[in-house]
Design a protein around this motif. Structure first.
Motif, short mmCIF file in Angstrom:
data_model
loop_
_atom_site.label_atom_id
_atom_site.label_comp_id
_atom_site.label_asym_id
_atom_site.label_seq_id
_atom_site.Cartn_x
_atom_site.Cartn_y
_atom_site.Cartn_z
N LEU A 167 6.91 -12.37 2.95
CA LEU A 167 6.43 -13.67 2.49
C LEU A 167 5.02 -13.58 1.92
CD1 LEU A 167 7.73 -16.03 5.33
CD2 LEU A 167 8.59 -15.88 2.98
N ILE A 168 4.18 -12.72 2.53
CA ILE A 168 2.83 -12.52 1.99
C ILE A 168 2.91 -11.95 0.58
CG2 ILE A 168 0.69 -11.21 2.24
CD1 ILE A 168 1.16 -11.32 5.31
N VAL A 169 3.74 -10.94 0.40
CA VAL A 169 3.90 -10.33 -0.93
C VAL A 169 4.47 -11.35 -1.91
CG1 VAL A 169 5.10 -8.52 -2.23
CG2 VAL A 169 4.17 -8.03 0.04
N TRP A 170 5.42 -12.15 -1.47
CA TRP A 170 6.03 -13.17 -2.32
C TRP A 170 4.97 -14.19 -2.76
CZ3 TRP A 170 10.02 -17.42 -0.64
CH2 TRP A 170 10.73 -17.86 -1.76
N ALA A 171 4.15 -14.63 -1.79
CA ALA A 171 3.10 -15.61 -2.10
C ALA A 171 2.10 -15.05 -3.10
CB ALA A 171 2.38 -16.03 -0.81
N ILE A 172 1.71 -13.79 -2.93
CA ILE A 172 0.77 -13.17 -3.87
C ILE A 172 1.38 -13.11 -5.27
CG2 ILE A 172 -0.44 -11.03 -4.46
CD1 ILE A 172 -0.64 -10.52 -1.40
N GLY A 173 2.64 -12.73 -5.35
CA GLY A 173 3.30 -12.64 -6.65
C GLY A 173 3.39 -13.98 -7.35
N LEU A 174 3.75 -15.02 -6.59
CA LEU A 174 3.93 -16.34 -7.19
C LEU A 174 2.61 -16.99 -7.61
CD1 LEU A 174 6.66 -17.86 -4.82
CD2 LEU A 174 6.97 -17.06 -7.18
N THR A 175 1.54 -16.70 -6.86
CA THR A 175 0.29 -17.43 -7.11
C THR A 175 -0.77 -16.61 -7.85
OG1 THR A 175 -0.61 -16.74 -4.94
CG2 THR A 175 0.63 -18.80 -5.02
N LEU A 176 -0.81 -15.29 -7.61
CA LEU A 176 -1.86 -14.46 -8.19
C LEU A 176 -1.33 -13.36 -9.09
CD1 LEU A 176 -4.00 -13.96 -4.92
CD2 LEU A 176 -4.29 -15.71 -6.68
N GLY A 177 -0.02 -13.27 -9.22
CA GLY A 177 0.56 -12.11 -9.90
C GLY A 177 0.58 -12.15 -11.41
N GLY A 178 0.35 -13.31 -12.00
CA GLY A 178 0.54 -13.46 -13.43
C GLY A 178 -0.53 -12.85 -14.31
N THR A 179 -1.65 -12.43 -13.73
CA THR A 179 -2.73 -11.88 -14.54
C THR A 179 -2.59 -10.38 -14.77
OG1 THR A 179 -4.10 -11.64 -12.55
CG2 THR A 179 -4.36 -13.67 -13.83
N THR A 180 -2.31 -9.63 -13.70
CA THR A 180 -2.22 -8.18 -13.80
C THR A 180 -0.86 -7.61 -13.42
OG1 THR A 180 -2.99 -7.85 -11.53
CG2 THR A 180 -4.68 -7.93 -13.26
N GLY A 181 0.02 -8.47 -12.91
CA GLY A 181 1.30 -7.97 -12.41
C GLY A 181 1.22 -7.53 -10.96
N TYR A 182 0.11 -7.82 -10.30
CA TYR A 182 -0.15 -7.57 -8.87
C TYR A 182 0.38 -6.23 -8.36
CZ TYR A 182 4.51 -9.55 -7.45
OH TYR A 182 5.85 -9.82 -7.27
N ALA A 183 -0.28 -5.17 -8.82
CA ALA A 183 0.05 -3.86 -8.27
C ALA A 183 -0.19 -3.84 -6.77
CB ALA A 183 -0.77 -2.76 -8.94
N ILE A 184 -1.40 -4.22 -6.36
CA ILE A 184 -1.86 -4.29 -4.96
C ILE A 184 -1.43 -3.06 -4.14
CG2 ILE A 184 -2.13 -6.79 -4.95
CD1 ILE A 184 0.54 -7.05 -3.45
N ASN A 185 -1.21 -1.95 -4.82
CA ASN A 185 -0.72 -0.74 -4.17
C ASN A 185 -0.87 0.43 -5.15
OD1 ASN A 185 0.88 1.40 -3.20
ND2 ASN A 185 2.45 0.04 -2.38
N PRO A 186 -1.81 1.34 -4.89
CA PRO A 186 -2.01 2.46 -5.83
C PRO A 186 -0.77 3.32 -6.04
CG PRO A 186 -3.87 2.27 -4.33
CD PRO A 186 -2.82 1.33 -3.81
N ALA A 187 -0.02 3.59 -4.97
CA ALA A 187 1.18 4.44 -5.10
C ALA A 187 2.25 3.74 -5.92
CB ALA A 187 1.73 4.80 -3.72
N ARG A 188 2.39 2.44 -5.71
CA ARG A 188 3.39 1.67 -6.44
C ARG A 188 3.18 1.74 -7.95
NH1 ARG A 188 4.74 -0.73 -10.15
NH2 ARG A 188 5.23 -2.90 -10.56
N ASP A 189 1.91 1.84 -8.37
CA ASP A 189 1.61 1.86 -9.79
C ASP A 189 1.54 3.27 -10.36
OD1 ASP A 189 0.54 -0.35 -11.90
OD2 ASP A 189 -0.38 1.59 -12.30
N LEU A 190 0.81 4.15 -9.69
CA LEU A 190 0.57 5.48 -10.27
C LEU A 190 1.81 6.37 -10.22
CD1 LEU A 190 -1.39 7.46 -11.55
CD2 LEU A 190 -2.12 8.14 -9.24
N GLY A 191 2.55 6.35 -9.12
CA GLY A 191 3.75 7.19 -9.03
C GLY A 191 4.76 6.88 -10.14
N PRO A 192 5.13 5.61 -10.32
CA PRO A 192 6.04 5.28 -11.41
C PRO A 192 5.43 5.47 -12.80
CG PRO A 192 6.20 3.65 -9.68
CD PRO A 192 5.04 4.53 -9.34
N ARG A 193 4.12 5.31 -12.93
CA ARG A 193 3.50 5.54 -14.24
C ARG A 193 3.63 7.01 -14.63
NH1 ARG A 193 -0.23 2.17 -16.91
NH2 ARG A 193 -0.62 1.07 -14.94
#
Length: 234
Positions: A167-193
């Motif tokens: 729910l915390i992740v869902w709330a961040i995505g719905l409210t704050l995610g529209g500017t950067t896509g809310y990586a909020i996790n270095p591994a989540r972004d760099l590994g797939p990149r």
């Protein structure tokens, strides 16, 4: 080794489900195409909660270097275990992205939009502004890590905590995610990149390495600030 496998497999599942929902929404000719931001945010929230259910009792279910480093900073996690966790998280994220590409390969081939293809793997800003993008990722990760630490103060029935993390992740995505896509996790972004850069994706275009440092550095800063703040208050 058990913790390494738990963090690797948990992060891999997180990325399979998280990058998978983005692929389902943005790639051509999927049954979920154009289903929108709420679907993406919900998929990511569930993508975090499910591996937490599976691996929480084994490794603590960090799946995120910002969480690992934040906890180590305030003495809630051993620094000697940090390299093992980080390596597992980055490997798991890379493997998860490769699996998403294999799963959606015909749809990558049917999609000409290079930005959409990149967006399956990693984040990018809606408006490029280095300071604003950095601050946004710091704030989003602060909410994530502070929230994860804070919910430990509330008595819960067994099995409820992973849902609250989702729910915390869902709330961040719905409210704050529209500017950067809310990586909020270095591994989540760099590994797939890195996976995007390496894989022979049809017509993939650039991996946007000029932006790549922000979703790595900013979440680490946000996670450490959140952990120190929590330690001061509680």
């Amino acid at each position: 080794m058990t913790n390494f496998l738990a963090e690797m497999l948990g992060t891999m599942i997180l990325i399979i489900l998280g990058d998978g929902v983005v692929a389902n929404v943005v790639l051509n000719k999927t049954k979920g195409q154009n289903s929108g931001w709420i679907v993406i945010s919900t998929g990511w929230a569930l993508g975090v909660a499910i591996p937490v259910f599976i691996f929480g009792t084994i490794s603590g279910a960090h799946f995120n270097p910002a969480v690992t480093l934040g906890l180590a900073t305030i003495g809630k996690f051993s620094w000697s275990s940090v390299p093992t966790y980080l390596l597992a998280q980055f490997i798991g994220a890379f493997l998860g992205a490769v699996i998403v590409w294999i799963f959606y390969k015909p749809h990558f081939q049917a999609t000409e939009d290079q930005a959409a293809k990149l967006g399956v793997f990693c984040t990018g800003p809606a408006i490029k502004d280095t300071s604003s993008n950095f601050i946004g990722e710091v704030i989003g990760t602060f909410i994530l890590v502070f929230g994860i630490l804070g919910i430990g103060n509330t008595p819960m029935v067994d099995g409820l905590q992973p849902i609250v993390v989702g729910l915390i992740v869902w709330a961040i995505g719905l409210t704050l995610g529209g500017t950067t896509g809310y990586a909020i996790n270095p591994a989540r972004d760099l590994g797939p990149r890195i996976a995007h850069y390496i894989l022979p994706i049809h017509g993939k275009g650039d991996s946007d390495w000029g932006y790549a440092w922000i979703p790595v550095a900013a979440p680490i800063v946000g996670g450490i600030i959140a952990s120190i703040s929590y330690n001061i208050i509680f």
